[in-house]
Design a protein around this motif. Sequence first.
Motif, mmCIF file in Angstrom:
data_model
loop_
_atom_site.group_PDB
_atom_site.id
_atom_site.type_symbol
_atom_site.label_atom_id
_atom_site.label_comp_id
_atom_site.label_asym_id
_atom_site.label_seq_id
_atom_site.Cartn_x
_atom_site.Cartn_y
_atom_site.Cartn_z
ATOM 1 N N PHE A 242 0.837 -1.205 0.000
ATOM 2 C CA PHE A 242 0.000 0.000 0.000
ATOM 3 C C PHE A 242 0.875 1.259 0.000
ATOM 4 C CE2 PHE A 242 -3.104 -3.003 1.873
ATOM 5 C CZ PHE A 242 -4.180 -2.750 1.040
ATOM 6 N N PHE A 243 1.873 1.240 0.879
ATOM 7 C CA PHE A 243 2.741 2.407 1.050
ATOM 8 C C PHE A 243 3.379 2.797 -0.284
ATOM 9 C CE2 PHE A 243 6.637 4.648 2.113
ATOM 10 C CZ PHE A 243 6.343 5.356 3.258
ATOM 11 N N LEU A 245 2.576 2.102 -3.306
ATOM 12 C CA LEU A 245 1.665 2.544 -4.372
ATOM 13 C C LEU A 245 0.881 3.790 -3.953
ATOM 14 C CD1 LEU A 245 0.232 -0.916 -5.526
ATOM 15 C CD2 LEU A 245 1.858 0.515 -6.763
ATOM 16 N N SER A 246 1.169 4.309 -2.773
ATOM 17 C CA SER A 246 0.453 5.473 -2.226
ATOM 18 C C SER A 246 -1.046 5.233 -2.128
ATOM 19 C CB SER A 246 0.652 6.730 -3.082
ATOM 20 O OG SER A 246 2.003 6.998 -3.284
ATOM 21 N N THR A 247 -1.443 3.984 -1.922
ATOM 22 C CA THR A 247 -2.879 3.743 -1.911
ATOM 23 C C THR A 247 -3.380 3.375 -0.518
ATOM 24 O OG1 THR A 247 -4.664 2.651 -3.085
ATOM 25 C CG2 THR A 247 -2.790 1.274 -2.544
ATOM 26 N N GLY A 248 -4.609 3.725 -0.230
ATOM 27 C CA GLY A 248 -5.214 3.365 1.054
ATOM 28 C C GLY A 248 -5.544 4.571 1.926
ATOM 29 N N ILE A 249 -4.901 5.710 1.645
ATOM 30 C CA ILE A 249 -5.186 6.866 2.500
ATOM 31 C C ILE A 249 -5.670 8.073 1.687
ATOM 32 C CG2 ILE A 249 -3.755 6.186 4.463
ATOM 33 C CD1 ILE A 249 -1.569 8.023 3.419
ATOM 34 N N CYS A 250 -6.335 7.787 0.596
ATOM 35 C CA CYS A 250 -7.066 8.807 -0.153
ATOM 36 C C CYS A 250 -6.194 9.813 -0.907
ATOM 37 C CB CYS A 250 -8.033 9.587 0.738
ATOM 38 S SG CYS A 250 -9.211 8.504 1.525
ATOM 39 N N VAL A 251 -4.878 9.576 -0.913
ATOM 40 C CA VAL A 251 -4.007 10.472 -1.653
ATOM 41 C C VAL A 251 -4.260 10.323 -3.157
ATOM 42 C CG1 VAL A 251 -1.583 10.710 -2.337
ATOM 43 C CG2 VAL A 251 -2.193 10.665 0.070
ATOM 44 N N GLY A 414 -7.539 1.430 5.414
ATOM 45 C CA GLY A 414 -8.095 2.316 4.383
ATOM 46 C C GLY A 414 -8.279 1.570 3.075
ATOM 47 N N GLY A 415 -7.294 0.736 2.733
ATOM 48 C CA GLY A 415 -7.375 -0.041 1.501
ATOM 49 C C GLY A 415 -8.536 -1.014 1.539
#
Length: 467
Positions: A242-243, A245-251, A414-415
């Motif tokens: 997740f980190f 790919l910058s995914t999971g926290i709405c960025v 978040g993901g």
Amino acid sequence: MSSIESASSAVVSREAAVHPQWSSRLAFILAATGSAVGLGNIWKFPYITGENGGGAFVLVYLLCILVVGLPILAAEILLGRRSGCSPIKGMTLLARRDAVSLRWGWMAWVGFVAAFVLLSFYSVVGGWSLAYIGLAAQGFFSGADAATIGGLFGQLLEDPGALLLWHSVFMLLVVLITGSGVRAGMERSIKLLMPLLFVLLLVLVGYAAVRGNFAQALSFLFSPDFSKLSTEGVLTALGHAFFTLSTGICVMMAYGSYLPPQVNIARTVVTIGLLDTLVALLAGLAIFPLVFANGLEPGAGPGLIFVTLPLAFGQMTGGVLFGTLFFILLLVAAVTSAISMIEPVVEWLEDKGVSRMLGALMSGAMIWLLGVCTVLSFNVWADFHPLDFMARFEGKTLFDLFDFLVSNLALPIGGLAIALYAGWAMKPQTLRDGIGLGDGAVFTLFHFVLRFLSPAAVLVVFVYNLG
Ligand code: PHE
């Protein structure tokens, strides 16, 4: 001009002035890749791979990217594009439009808090690259041995004043870039700098192949030994998927909100995933041969790249130039990720009527303040382990805990929420129309993965870990 027209053109021009208007698919790919490729690939991936024993961890990480990360990234970008505004406002908007509970809005809040904490320590590490630009340019690495170079990193960590200075400079850069909404500039520089980073990594891999212990590094990275992988290692691999790919926290949701409707999300996400993975693996191939050739410890922790790569720069011809350039590019990679972390916060403040620059300044100041805890956790507060009473957090400093909170908890949770929303709350037809996989077997597989496989993977890892 009618009043409606002028009102809408005012909105358009406000947005044009304020938000990224991705001019093309390429522009979005660059910005999203700029967010994805960062310290996570070059700093974090090698050191957590080292800490978790190598091959088995890398395999699980790649699986997590494929099965969990990419589908969720695609879903997150689609949610952003459908909402067309900041995640906090956007998730409520979507829930209303999809006629589901407005409670789905909380997932944007998780992301909001996580991005805040993440940037607070990301900035401190970004500051290390600033410090290293100076060290490299002044020739501090030239001819130095492993112990001397390790000592330089130790000295930096022990000096709260220096860490604070670099952390402040890094945050200032992020605030200024975000505040002035420099999109064209960012797009153009990423287009130039990302390929340069890539080329330089290749040069370093070449150097490592000739001068390092390449065979041992290959076997360390690519021959899995599952006895070396703990369940915490699996959670770390998942969190890192997740980190990175910058995914999971709405960025990516915020970035996706400016994505033109004709862009194919599935294809775009595959490109981002490939580039991101390639950079991480190249970083591993540049670093581990040097680790083994110099008798260094693969599990050395966060200092790994700051101790190994300078050794290479210290010995190669043109090392001062290459070293300086490398840390400049590392800084660029870190900054293009950092501005994506602050974007949802600034965008939300804008929704509240705060100007972009003021919003960036206000959130930047608070993030900076929180970052001071990370600065101190390496020196003055090094022995402060607030969760020592829980066995699994024993010995963890504030920096370790922040990282754990974001990477191992907030990003996967978040993901999970994004997968559940796209898989269950949204109508399959809406998902199919948006994602760009056609309506054949590939989409069916994607839908299955999003509905069952990704959530199950996250849950299983969590339950294991709690048990
Ligand atoms: N993907 C970035 C990196 O690898 C970090 C990041 C995480 C950025 C989450 C934005 C959101 O460095």
